[in-house]
Write a protein that holds these residues in place. Structure first.
Motif, PDB file in Angstrom:
ATOM      1  N   PHE A  33       0.835  -1.212   0.000  1.00  0.00           N
ATOM      2  CA  PHE A  33       0.000   0.000   0.000  1.00  0.00           C
ATOM      3  C   PHE A  33       0.868   1.260   0.000  1.00  0.00           C
ATOM      4  O   PHE A  33       0.570   2.221  -0.694  1.00  0.00           O
ATOM      5  CB  PHE A  33      -0.912   0.016   1.235  1.00  0.00           C
ATOM      6  N   SER A  34       1.940   1.229   0.794  1.00  0.00           N
ATOM      7  CA  SER A  34       2.771   2.441   0.943  1.00  0.00           C
ATOM      8  C   SER A  34       3.733   2.606  -0.226  1.00  0.00           C
ATOM      9  O   SER A  34       4.301   3.678  -0.420  1.00  0.00           O
ATOM     10  CB  SER A  34       3.582   2.365   2.239  1.00  0.00           C
ATOM     11  N   ARG A  35       3.955   1.506  -1.004  1.00  0.00           N
ATOM     12  CA  ARG A  35       4.901   1.466  -2.134  1.00  0.00           C
ATOM     13  C   ARG A  35       6.338   1.659  -1.677  1.00  0.00           C
ATOM     14  O   ARG A  35       7.193   2.089  -2.447  1.00  0.00           O
ATOM     15  CB  ARG A  35       4.542   2.489  -3.239  1.00  0.00           C
ATOM     16  N   LYS A  36       6.618   1.340  -0.405  1.00  0.00           N
ATOM     17  CA  LYS A  36       7.992   1.425   0.123  1.00  0.00           C
ATOM     18  C   LYS A  36       8.432   0.006   0.468  1.00  0.00           C
ATOM     19  O   LYS A  36       7.888  -0.612   1.373  1.00  0.00           O
ATOM     20  CB  LYS A  36       7.992   2.315   1.377  1.00  0.00           C
ATOM     21  N   LYS A  37       9.392  -0.512  -0.290  1.00  0.00           N
ATOM     22  CA  LYS A  37       9.782  -1.924  -0.161  1.00  0.00           C
ATOM     23  C   LYS A  37      10.216  -2.259   1.269  1.00  0.00           C
ATOM     24  O   LYS A  37      10.987  -1.518   1.882  1.00  0.00           O
ATOM     25  CB  LYS A  37      10.923  -2.209  -1.141  1.00  0.00           C
ATOM     26  N   HIS A  38       9.737  -3.384   1.767  1.00  0.00           N
ATOM     27  CA  HIS A  38      10.040  -3.868   3.134  1.00  0.00           C
ATOM     28  C   HIS A  38       9.666  -2.840   4.202  1.00  0.00           C
ATOM     29  O   HIS A  38      10.333  -2.750   5.231  1.00  0.00           O
ATOM     30  CB  HIS A  38      11.523  -4.246   3.288  1.00  0.00           C
ATOM     31  N   ASP A  39       8.649  -2.056   3.960  1.00  0.00           N
ATOM     32  CA  ASP A  39       8.249  -0.979   4.885  1.00  0.00           C
ATOM     33  C   ASP A  39       8.134  -1.523   6.322  1.00  0.00           C
ATOM     34  O   ASP A  39       7.365  -2.431   6.597  1.00  0.00           O
ATOM     35  CB  ASP A  39       6.884  -0.415   4.442  1.00  0.00           C
ATOM     36  N   PRO A  40       8.927  -0.941   7.271  1.00  0.00           N
ATOM     37  CA  PRO A  40       8.906  -1.462   8.650  1.00  0.00           C
ATOM     38  C   PRO A  40       7.954  -0.707   9.579  1.00  0.00           C
ATOM     39  O   PRO A  40       7.830  -1.036  10.749  1.00  0.00           O
ATOM     40  CB  PRO A  40      10.359  -1.230   9.095  1.00  0.00           C
ATOM     41  N   ARG A  41       7.289   0.340   9.063  1.00  0.00           N
ATOM     42  CA  ARG A  41       6.517   1.222   9.940  1.00  0.00           C
ATOM     43  C   ARG A  41       5.229   0.551  10.424  1.00  0.00           C
ATOM     44  O   ARG A  41       4.863  -0.520   9.960  1.00  0.00           O
ATOM     45  CB  ARG A  41       6.184   2.517   9.199  1.00  0.00           C
ATOM     46  N   TYR A  42       4.548   1.206  11.343  1.00  0.00           N
ATOM     47  CA  TYR A  42       3.242   0.703  11.782  1.00  0.00           C
ATOM     48  C   TYR A  42       2.382   0.476  10.531  1.00  0.00           C
ATOM     49  O   TYR A  42       2.235   1.390   9.711  1.00  0.00           O
ATOM     50  CB  TYR A  42       2.575   1.719  12.726  1.00  0.00           C
ATOM     51  N   PRO A  43       1.778  -0.717  10.357  1.00  0.00           N
ATOM     52  CA  PRO A  43       1.097  -1.032   9.089  1.00  0.00           C
ATOM     53  C   PRO A  43      -0.307  -0.438   8.997  1.00  0.00           C
ATOM     54  O   PRO A  43      -1.307  -1.162   8.931  1.00  0.00           O
ATOM     55  CB  PRO A  43       1.060  -2.567   9.103  1.00  0.00           C
ATOM     56  N   PHE A  44      -0.380   0.881   8.950  1.00  0.00           N
ATOM     57  CA  PHE A  44      -1.661   1.577   8.972  1.00  0.00           C
ATOM     58  C   PHE A  44      -2.585   1.091   7.847  1.00  0.00           C
ATOM     59  O   PHE A  44      -3.749   0.760   8.060  1.00  0.00           O
ATOM     60  CB  PHE A  44      -1.454   3.099   8.868  1.00  0.00           C
ATOM     61  N   ASN A  45      -2.040   1.052   6.628  1.00  0.00           N
ATOM     62  CA  ASN A  45      -2.875   0.697   5.469  1.00  0.00           C
ATOM     63  C   ASN A  45      -3.285  -0.767   5.478  1.00  0.00           C
ATOM     64  O   ASN A  45      -4.390  -1.110   5.078  1.00  0.00           O
ATOM     65  CB  ASN A  45      -2.123   1.012   4.167  1.00  0.00           C
TER      66      ASN A  45
END
Length: 613
Positions: A33-45
């Protein structure tokens, strides 16, 4: 009705999963959803999606489970820094502010993030914590088709554990053995990923893909100097060569001296035969460790089913060797074996282990629904979005769509295939895939360089009709999640002649090795996905039609994205990728888009849009 939301976040590959009364309803990674590979942030989407898909407000969810225990992780960091002090002060001083600000008070931090979804969510006590490796083990066992199994989890590190052995029986998992940080196969493999110039936590599969081009010349050095490997597969690493406990790199000077070359700089240094030999060496050592470990636990526990999860379980070459060893009667791998799958495991662990619910098993069928657990789009939505994007498209009935696409594939066209629910896990399984004709001897190079914009050595996987797999590959079992590697059948191989054998590693790429060259790796292997009518009927029909036309019951299947980009999630993502690459055709549900008919002003420069992975 009991709903449980599972969350993994804050390291890499954040994700969310929803189970209702023990049934897996949905799961997705934040990166899509965020289009940021391996996104580590809180998974809001991802959380927003799984709630919407179940028609639930957050305040209506019964339990929320995080996939690991932050206090135990903090204890490991502190103890590691103390054990290696005064080394590592830089790393310590960089990580502590984040821990003191966010991670140590994760319950409150999670609560504050969750409140964004629903102002009526007020009960912090709904938030629970699982252990990292228990989440992995639960993700491997509970969705499996077995009542009883040995569960092996292997990854970098959770709180303390890096390798665990457990037994699952009915609804209960009992942890039996653990190997603790800093001794880790995952981190050993990542150290070589770093040393060969690839990104840690995303480039490991490149090392695996590079290995067949090399010879395992350094295997004995690794076993003599870097790892003390016992007969039962337990091991200890020699920490004088590694820097990951205290530093900001994986390896140190001693490591480079041991192998005689410095760490490869991917911007300046080309891949050489040395790097291929290093890759071959660590791959063989990894396979040996995994085989020793699985053989020894099988002998000790005398249980004939094996379940696996953790990042190392994505090493499909090692998985293929376990299968071939005949140590186990049945093996099942969690398709989202890495940390993303921890979100699902945490929810399942709570349902069975904490709430003590009974487990129903459908024989010969797992509970993952083909891993098609993400968002999907109805034809009306697709058409509205395509219109808004200025796309030129034509709508087809299913039968005409299948006929048209199969014939275009036969004519060596490359197709972006967007159908049904998005896959959970790192592999595209025929829902968000780029597909092509495997019989074409130029297809591998073309897809890598013109569509994926990535290294030419990277292999492609075949999607094959389940009932035809054994006629084309040396494999007698299902591989629905593309987690097994097997050899292409001898009768369709093209043997290399003497001159071919002498070629430098990468030059072997252009030699035709079988009648399906686009999916045959340099060592005559292939990473196989078996396609099943029950879980993906439309993809199954397409391959069947391709077989009717060509006699070949398989297609090239690679993920629908370019290098460094997460797999496409939405119609917009797929159209952008289509217009930014040399893909010929885009198929979204019942709509077909031809590249030559699109408005040329909508073409995008996609080549440098994403960071190299």
């Amino acid at each position: 009705m009991t709903s449980i939301l599972g969350i993994s976040a804050f390291y890499h590959d954040s994700a969310a999963a929803m189970i209702i009364d023990g049934e897996i309803i949905s799961a997705a990674q934040e990166e899509r959803f965020s289009r940021k590979k391996h996104d580590p942030r809180y998974p809001f989407n991802a959380v927003k999606y799984v709630l919407k898909n179940s028609n639930l407000k957050l305040s209506e969810v019964d339990h929320i489970v995080f996939f690991e225990k932050p206090f135990l992780k903090f204890e490991r960091l502190l103890e590691t820094y103390l054990a290696f002090a005064p080394k590592g002060f830089t790393s310590f001083s960089m990580s502590m502010p984040i821990w003191l600000r966010e991670k140590l008070f994760q319950k409150k931090f999670l609560f504050d993030n969750l409140k964004q979804h629903d102002e009526n969510f007020k009960d912090i006590n709904k938030i629970n914590f699982s252990e990292h490796h228990f989440s992995h083990a639960a993700s491997a066992f509970y969705p499996s088709p077995f009542d009883e199994a040995i569960i092996v989890t292997l990854d970098g590190v959770g709180e303390w554990a890096t390798t665990t052995v457990a037994v699952g029986k009915g609804n209960k998992i009992s942890m039996l053995k653990e190997i603790h940080f800093p001794h880790s196969i995952g981190l050993l493999y990542s150290a070589f990923t770093y040393y060969t110039g690839f990104k840690v936590n995303s480039g490991e599969y490149k090392v695996m893909g590079l290995a067949p081009y090399g010879k395992p010349k350094y295997k004995d050095i690794i076993k003599k100097e870097l790892i003390d490997l016992k007969d039962d597969g337990s091991f200890r690493l020699n920490m004088k060569y590694f820097n990951y406990t205290t530093g900001l790199t994986m390896t140190n000077e001693k490591f480079s001296k041991l192998f005689g070359e410095k760490v490869r700089n991917p911007e300046k240094d080309l891949l050489t035969q040395f790097h291929m030999d290093i890759a071959a060496s660590i791959q063989e050592v990894t396979e040996e460790i995994v085989l020793r470990l699985t053989k020894s636990v099988s002998k000790e526990l005398n249980i004939k089913n094996l379940c696996m999860a953790g990042g190392v379980a994505l090493n499909c070459v090692a998985n293929g060797k376990i299968l071939k060893s005949d140590t186990f009667k049945n093996i099942w791998f969690q398709p989202a074996a890495g940390d993303a799958g921890g979100s699902l495991g945490a929810a399942l662990a709570f349902w069975y282990q904490e709430l003590k619910n009974k487990r129903k098993i459908v024989s010969n069928r797992d509970q993952m629904k083909g891993s098609y657990l993400g968002p999907s789009f109805k034809n009306e939505e697709v058409e509205n979005i395509l219109k808004s994007l200025g796309a030129k498209y034509e709508k087809f009935s299913e039968e005409n769509l299948i006929n048209t696409v199969a014939n275009e594939l036969k004519n060596e066209k490359t197709v972006g295939w967007f159908q049904g629910r998005m896959e959970f896990g790192p592999r595209a399984l025929g829902a968000r895939s780029i597909i092509a004709d495997p019989r074409s001897d130029k297809m591998q190079k073309e897809l890598n360089l013109k569509v994926k914009f990535r290294e030419s050595f990277r292999p492609f996987a075949p999607s094959v009709l389940k009932e035809d797999v054994n006629e084309w590959f040396d494999l007698n079992s299902d591989s629905p999640y593309m987690l097994l590697v097997a050899e292409v059948k001898k009768n369709i191989q093209v043997p290399m002649n003497e001159n071919d054998q002498k070629l430098f590693g990468i030059d072997k790429l252009n030699i035709k090795r079988s009648s399906i060259p686009a999916v045959t790796h340099v060592d005559y292997s292939a990473r196989i996905q078996t396609v099943h009518q029950e879980t993906n009927p439309r993809y199954y029909k397409l391959i069947k039609k391709f077989k009717d036309i060509t006699g070949c019951p398989l297609l090239v299947n690679t993920s629908f994205n370019v290098r460094g980009e997460p797999i496409v999630c939405s119609i917009e993502d797929s159209f952008r990728c289509f217009m930014g690459t040399n893909l010929d055709i885009l198929v979204c549900e019942n709509f077909i888009l031809l590249k030559e008919k699109q408005n040329q002003k909508l073409l995008q420069d996609y080549k440098n849009k994403f960071e190299k992975d």
